[in-house]
Design a protein around this motif. Structure first.
Motif, mmCIF file in Angstrom:
data_model
loop_
_atom_site.group_PDB
_atom_site.id
_atom_site.type_symbol
_atom_site.label_atom_id
_atom_site.label_comp_id
_atom_site.label_asym_id
_atom_site.label_seq_id
_atom_site.Cartn_x
_atom_site.Cartn_y
_atom_site.Cartn_z
ATOM 1 N N MET A 62 -5.662 0.973 36.582
ATOM 2 C CA MET A 62 -4.803 -0.201 36.408
ATOM 3 C C MET A 62 -4.267 -0.180 34.987
ATOM 4 N N CYS A 63 -2.959 -0.321 34.847
ATOM 5 C CA CYS A 63 -2.337 -0.318 33.526
ATOM 6 C C CYS A 63 -1.676 -1.666 33.254
ATOM 7 N N VAL A 64 -1.972 -2.233 32.102
ATOM 8 C CA VAL A 64 -1.373 -3.507 31.707
ATOM 9 C C VAL A 64 -1.485 -3.639 30.192
ATOM 10 N N ASP A 65 -0.473 -4.198 29.575
ATOM 11 C CA ASP A 65 -0.473 -4.475 28.139
ATOM 12 C C ASP A 65 -0.829 -3.254 27.291
ATOM 13 N N GLY A 66 -0.335 -2.078 27.696
ATOM 14 C CA GLY A 66 -0.544 -0.872 26.909
ATOM 15 C C GLY A 66 -1.914 -0.246 27.033
ATOM 16 N N ILE A 67 -2.713 -0.727 27.993
ATOM 17 C CA ILE A 67 -4.065 -0.191 28.212
ATOM 18 C C ILE A 67 -4.168 0.316 29.638
ATOM 19 N N CYS A 68 -4.740 1.508 29.808
ATOM 20 C CA CYS A 68 -5.000 2.048 31.142
ATOM 21 C C CYS A 68 -6.500 1.936 31.417
ATOM 22 N N PHE A 69 -6.846 1.164 32.433
ATOM 23 C CA PHE A 69 -8.241 0.981 32.834
ATOM 24 C C PHE A 69 -8.564 2.047 33.878
ATOM 25 N N ASP A 84 -2.693 15.509 33.022
ATOM 26 C CA ASP A 84 -1.249 15.295 33.199
ATOM 27 C C ASP A 84 -0.940 13.820 33.427
ATOM 28 N N PHE A 85 -1.792 13.138 34.196
ATOM 29 C CA PHE A 85 -1.622 11.702 34.464
ATOM 30 C C PHE A 85 -1.658 10.910 33.159
ATOM 31 N N LEU A 86 -2.643 11.192 32.324
ATOM 32 C CA LEU A 86 -2.774 10.454 31.064
ATOM 33 C C LEU A 86 -1.598 10.724 30.130
ATOM 34 N N LYS A 87 -1.092 11.934 30.141
ATOM 35 C CA LYS A 87 0.066 12.246 29.303
ATOM 36 C C LYS A 87 1.327 11.550 29.810
ATOM 37 N N MET A 88 1.381 11.314 31.126
ATOM 38 C CA MET A 88 2.572 10.732 31.741
ATOM 39 C C MET A 88 2.666 9.219 31.539
ATOM 40 N N ILE A 89 1.536 8.518 31.585
ATOM 41 C CA ILE A 89 1.588 7.059 31.503
ATOM 42 C C ILE A 89 1.979 6.609 30.097
ATOM 43 N N ASP A 90 2.560 5.392 30.006
ATOM 44 C CA ASP A 90 3.019 4.912 28.703
ATOM 45 C C ASP A 90 1.949 4.129 27.945
ATOM 46 N N HIS A 138 -18.350 1.646 31.195
ATOM 47 C CA HIS A 138 -19.772 1.853 30.879
ATOM 48 C C HIS A 138 -20.024 2.235 29.427
ATOM 49 N N GLU A 139 -19.003 2.248 28.590
ATOM 50 C CA GLU A 139 -19.189 2.577 27.176
ATOM 51 C C GLU A 139 -19.448 1.299 26.373
ATOM 52 N N LYS A 140 -20.215 1.422 25.280
ATOM 53 C CA LYS A 140 -20.477 0.268 24.414
ATOM 54 C C LYS A 140 -19.176 -0.239 23.810
ATOM 55 N N ASN A 141 -18.314 0.687 23.390
ATOM 56 C CA ASN A 141 -16.977 0.346 22.887
ATOM 57 C C ASN A 141 -15.970 1.019 23.808
ATOM 58 N N PRO A 142 -15.597 0.367 24.899
ATOM 59 C CA PRO A 142 -14.852 1.051 25.961
ATOM 60 C C PRO A 142 -13.374 1.311 25.687
ATOM 61 N N VAL A 143 -12.763 0.590 24.755
ATOM 62 C CA VAL A 143 -11.335 0.781 24.493
ATOM 63 C C VAL A 143 -11.162 1.895 23.466
ATOM 64 N N LYS A 144 -10.532 2.990 23.904
ATOM 65 C CA LYS A 144 -10.339 4.145 23.041
ATOM 66 C C LYS A 144 -8.868 4.550 23.077
ATOM 67 N N THR A 145 -8.425 5.278 22.080
ATOM 68 C CA THR A 145 -7.052 5.758 22.117
ATOM 69 C C THR A 145 -6.924 6.831 23.192
ATOM 70 N N LYS A 146 -5.745 6.936 23.760
ATOM 71 C CA LYS A 146 -5.507 7.961 24.774
ATOM 72 C C LYS A 146 -5.751 9.350 24.198
ATOM 73 N N GLU A 147 -5.409 9.557 22.927
ATOM 74 C CA GLU A 147 -5.587 10.866 22.309
ATOM 75 C C GLU A 147 -7.057 11.269 22.260
ATOM 76 N N VAL A 148 -7.944 10.300 22.046
ATOM 77 C CA VAL A 148 -9.383 10.599 22.030
ATOM 78 C C VAL A 148 -9.836 11.078 23.401
#
Length: 201
Positions: free
Chosen positions: A122-129, A155-161, A169-179
């Motif tokens: 799910m993608c919203v507000d510049g974040i892909c869940f 390829d999917f991650l490179k394609m989405i905006d 399941h991560e302690k700090n789940p929001v990461k940059t796409k590049e990471v």
């Protein structure tokens, strides 16, 4: 609840019992939940929300969907494989086979995954869940990635905006796409391939 922005927040995952993060997006008169978890706290959160409620399920594993037994939704969006596990579900089920734009920029997309067949993002507000889509599967107790699925996920991650990814399941789940791309591309480069599957060396 942990606030990401004014309309997106999440209840963190737990380990005992194992229960997924529950993401909550407030849009107009609706609340969209990405995964519903399996613990009592998540169910109480969902049931305490009034108005129209929509569930988007990343995949069929119990820690992500079991609270469907405790909660009611106006509609449930899921992949075809997950739908097989929802025969008990009284809410209308929408099987997602291609990108669905719900409203106000929120999109639901099929995503390739070795962890669970038929996963959704799910993608919203510049974040892909992503749910657990970027995690490996298990074969005879060994972690693996399907080489083709992993290539398609990159390829999917490179394609989405979206520039950020929510890694469940991560302690700090929001990461940059590049990471996340760095992690996946490292697996491509360093894991041993055998009959189309990548195994950790």
């Amino acid at each position: 609840m942990v606030e990401i922005n004014q309309r997106v927040s999440y209840l963190p995952a737990t380990e005992n019992p194992i229960s997924s993060d529950v993401v909550m997006v407030k849009i107009l008169d609706s609340t969209v939940f990405f995964d519903v978890g399996c613990n009592k706290v998540s169910a109480e959160l969902i049931n305490g929300i009034s108005g129209r409620k929509i569930a988007v399920l990343s995949h069929f594993h119990p820690d992500h969907i079991a609270n469907l037994l405790r909660c009611r939704f106006d509609s449930v969006y899921c992949g075809a494989n997950t739908a097989k596990y929802l025969k008990f579900q009284k809410s209308p089920v929408v099987v997602v086979k291609e990108m669905v734009s719900l409203f106000d920029g929120l999109k639901i997309l099929p995503v390739p995954s070795s962890h669970a067949k038929g996963s959704l993002a799910m993608c919203v507000d510049g974040i892909c869940f992503l749910g657990d889509a970027a995690y490996p599967g298990y074969k005879l107790g060994k972690k693996y990635h399907n080489a083709n699925f992993l290539r398609s996920l990159v390829d999917f991650l490179k394609m989405i905006d979206s520039e950020e990814v929510f890694y469940s399941h991560e302690k700090n789940p929001v990461k940059t796409k590049e990471v996340i791309l760095g992690v996946l591309e490292s697996i491509q480069a360093n894991w041993r391939e055998e009959k189309g599957l990548l195994f950790k060396k």
